[in-house]
Design an enzyme around this catalytic site. Structure first.
Site, PDB file in Angstrom:
ATOM      1  CD1 TRP A 121      -2.198   2.164   1.666  1.00  0.00           C
ATOM      2  CD2 TRP A 121      -3.338   0.670   0.477  1.00  0.00           C
ATOM      3  NE1 TRP A 121      -3.419   2.721   1.379  1.00  0.00           N
ATOM      4  CE2 TRP A 121      -4.148   1.818   0.654  1.00  0.00           C
ATOM      5  CE3 TRP A 121      -3.860  -0.395  -0.247  1.00  0.00           C
ATOM      6  CZ2 TRP A 121      -5.441   1.920   0.127  1.00  0.00           C
ATOM      7  CZ3 TRP A 121      -5.144  -0.296  -0.761  1.00  0.00           C
ATOM      8  CH2 TRP A 121      -5.921   0.841  -0.563  1.00  0.00           C
ATOM      9  CB  SER A 123       3.911   4.926  -5.054  1.00  0.00           C
ATOM     10  OG  SER A 123       3.553   5.734  -6.154  1.00  0.00           O
ATOM     11  CE  LYS A 151      -0.608 -12.746  10.612  1.00  0.00           C
ATOM     12  NZ  LYS A 151      -0.448 -13.985  11.398  1.00  0.00           N
ATOM     13  N   GLY A 152       0.130  -5.928  11.475  1.00  0.00           N
ATOM     14  CA  GLY A 152       0.454  -4.764  12.279  1.00  0.00           C
ATOM     15  C   GLY A 152       0.683  -3.491  11.489  1.00  0.00           C
ATOM     16  CB  SER A 155      -0.866   0.464   5.074  1.00  0.00           C
ATOM     17  OG  SER A 155       0.301   1.259   4.987  1.00  0.00           O
ATOM     18  CB  ALA A 191      14.679  -1.734  -0.559  1.00  0.00           C
ATOM     19  CE  LYS A 240       6.279   3.003 -17.955  1.00  0.00           C
ATOM     20  NZ  LYS A 240       7.642   2.569 -17.615  1.00  0.00           N
ATOM     21  CG  ASP A 303      10.649   3.143 -13.893  1.00  0.00           C
ATOM     22  OD1 ASP A 303       9.688   3.814 -14.307  1.00  0.00           O
ATOM     23  OD2 ASP A 303      10.885   2.973 -12.682  1.00  0.00           O
ATOM     24  CD  GLU A 307      12.145   5.706 -10.345  1.00  0.00           C
ATOM     25  OE1 GLU A 307      11.051   5.177 -10.143  1.00  0.00           O
ATOM     26  OE2 GLU A 307      13.210   5.317  -9.798  1.00  0.00           O
ATOM     27  CB  SER A 506       8.813   5.021  -5.365  1.00  0.00           C
ATOM     28  OG  SER A 506       9.844   5.404  -6.256  1.00  0.00           O
TER      29      SER A 506
END
Length: 585
Positions: A121, A123, A151-152, A155, A191, A240, A303, A307, A506
């Site tokens: 949950w 970008s 869990k926890g 979001s 990551a 995009k 991409d 960026e 991001s």
């Protein structure tokens, strides 16, 4: 039904379509090797085969993968959607147009899929989960779209607010969601994918489909000599634009048969012949106006590179450099901000979006054109210098490794403190920006300042040329270097500022901007602006090549596929990622 196919064919890219742009151009005063064709022809992507710092041991279900050629032309076959051929700068490419009238085809495209798991949950997660859910509901499909979170995770509250819940089976734990889904859309940070891919693969059902919205994970696996498990299909649909743009334009397009963000798609492996139509269905359901083919390798190269270039890092660098120059030369702070940030994110972006780059130049007075030409000529090669280096760092795996290592430094390790990314918005320039935006009339796009326009367009053209010489398709080049900038990111930066985007997009993009923006800042200050102050003659061949470059015609074709609405971004648009909002970082 015959199996759906996706067939990349390998070829040597033609250089004839841009003969004028490929002239040997010399400008020794700018400190860059002058022959574009000679220097770029020697570019070689060096793949990392081993890197002890960037990952764990090979998973038992994974296989070694040889290096893949980069110069490819793509075709695909679909039995659900209509494929169209478009000619971009003399090159034939194939696309699928979107539209809400195609939602009725989604059950056929998603045949055999009972649950789509949207993992994460950040970008893209909120936008893709909601767009898929709404599109499938419109198609009267009983496919479940389920959001999977740790869990926890805080979001959960935002997912519930968006209409997902544990009670109706549309919200749950990440691992149960993965194991129960036929199509798993892995939208966690790059990551996190690098840290968790082995466990993710182990939870996936045989013959299920892994969906990615970025090719980063492939690049990470390649850097370790690995590929995906062979008992799953692997596809990508890559909007995009950032997630909030994907959702915002989807909502705006409800009354006009659709508006949205273009997407690329790729099929890395297809175990049962369904992958291409599943990918196209996914893209159509997101609201993509048109979808074009790529490969996961070409996608992550363009991409991650983009960026760090025109989409964020380079823009951050050039506005810092120009704001400093303008104020040092006596311009007021407010006007300097308007003539840098507001100019790029407002009127320049609007003009390029609707009329193309040439319209920016042609709208200037004769004096303004001379200022544009001076800035363009001085800036093109310094920008290309940094872009060239950046592309090679991405292609070699070095930049991917850098992202993985940076993610590990967010937490305490080896007896050293944690170093999460700090904010950049407290310096003088960005405080001026807050004041300017607060006083800005509604709808004001800022001034068209010729010198800033020349630097920005030079950056855009240099990025286009790097991608072109590296064999990327025009669809990918234009979307990654032009459309994503002017139709997705820049409108949000106009609303909230460049610093807000650098602080809240991001993780991979935030890291890239912090690393590469200073490089663009310094090289413009140390080379381009010095050349201007020395009165270095304008490179007329370079200007002639810009004015006649075939990319302008290709952009015009893409513009005809553009949605009929512009993205509407409120001044208080909230696109802060949930974890950043919660941590205060």
């Amino acid at each position: 039904m015959a199996a759906t196919t996706f067939s990349p064919s390998f070829s040597t890219p033609s250089l004839n379509s841009s003969s004028r742009a490929h002239k040997t151009l010399t400008n020794p005063n700018l400190g860059f090797l002058a022959s574009v064709s000679r220097s770029l022809k020697s570019l070689k992507a060096t793949r990392l085969t081993t890197d002890n710092a960037c990952g764990s041991a090979m998973a038992s279900r994974m296989v070694s993968v040889p290096a893949v050629q980069t110069h490819i032309s793509l075709d695909f076959e679909t039995f659900v959607f209509k494929k169209e051929k478009v000619s971009l700068a003399g090159q034939d490419e194939y696309i699928v147009r979107g539209g809400r009238d195609l939602f009725k085809l989604l059950p056929d495209a998603f045949k055999g899929i009972k649950q789509i798991g949207v993992i994460g949950w950040g970008s893209q997660g909120p936008a893709q989960a909601q767009n898929l859910r709404d599109s499938l509901a419109d198609a009267k499909s009983d496919i479940i779209v389920k959001v999977g979170l740790r869990k926890g995770s805080r979001s959960f509250d935002e997912a519930r607010a968006a209409g997902f819940s544990e009670e109706n089976g549309t919200l749950g734990d990440i691992w149960e969601t993965i194991s129960g889904s036929d199509l798993v859309l892995l939208l966690i940070s790059d990551a996190a994918q690098a840290d968790n891919y082995e466990k993710i693969f182990s939870y996936m059902k045989p013959n299920s489909i892994l969906g990615l919205s970025h090719g980063f994970l492939l690049g990470h696996l390649q850097s370790k000599g690995l590929d995906f498990p062979k008992n799953i299909s692997v596809i990508a649909v890559c909007p995009k634009g950032m997630g909030p743009s994907v959702r915002r334009l989807y909502v705006q397009g409800r009354e006009i048969n659709g508006a949205g963000i273009n997407s690329s798609f790729g099929v890395h492996q297809d175990v049962d012949g369904r992958a291409t139509d599943v990918a196209l269905g996914w893209s159509v359901a997101l609201g993509s106006p048109f979808t074009f083919a790529t490969t996961l390798e070409q996608e992550y190269k363009s991409d991650i590179f983009g960026e760090r270039g025109i989409l964020l890092g380079a823009v951050h660098g050039i506005v810092e450099s120009l704001f400093r120059r303008y104020t040092e030369n006596g311009m007021s702070e407010d006007l300097a901000y308007k003539n840098t940030v507001e100019c790029i994110t407002g009127i320049i972006s609007k003009t390029i979006s609707t009329q193309g780059m040439l319209a920016v130049y042609n709208s200037l007075s004769e004096e303004g054109k001379r200022e544009f030409e001076t800035a363009y000529s001085a800036s093109y090669y310094p920008c290309m210098d940094i872009l060239y280096e950046c592309y090679e760092d991405v292609a070699s795996g070095s930049e991917i490794c850098s992202v993985v290592l940076a993610g590990q430094r967010f937490y305490e390790k080896d007896g050293l403190p944690a170093f999460p990314m700090g904010k950049i918005d407290q310096t003088r320039m960005w405080k001026v920006g807050e004041r300017v935006r607060k006083a800005r009339p509604s709808g004001d796009l800022g001034p068209l300042y010729p010198f800033t326009a020349g630097v920005y367009v030079a950056l855009m053209m240099a990025q286009i040329e790097i991608l072109r010489k590296k064999g990327h398709s025009y669809s990918e080049i234009i979307n990654e270097s032009v459309i994503e900038a002017v139709d997705s990111l820049n409108p949000f930066m106009h609303a909230r500022g460049v610093s807000f985007m650098v602080d809240n997009c991001s993780t991979t993009a935030r890291l890239g901007s912090r690393k590469w923006a200073p490089r663009f800042d310094y090289i413009l200050t140390q080379q381009a602006l010095v050349a201007v102050d020395k009165g270095t003659p304008i490179n007329q061949d370079l200007l002639s090549n810009f004015l006649s470059d075939p990319v302008h015609g290709a952009i015009e074709v893409c513009a005809q596929l553009r949605p009929t609405v512009d993205i509407s971004v409120a001044p208080d648009a909230d696109f802060v990622r949930p974890e950043l909002r919660q941590s205060g970082n």
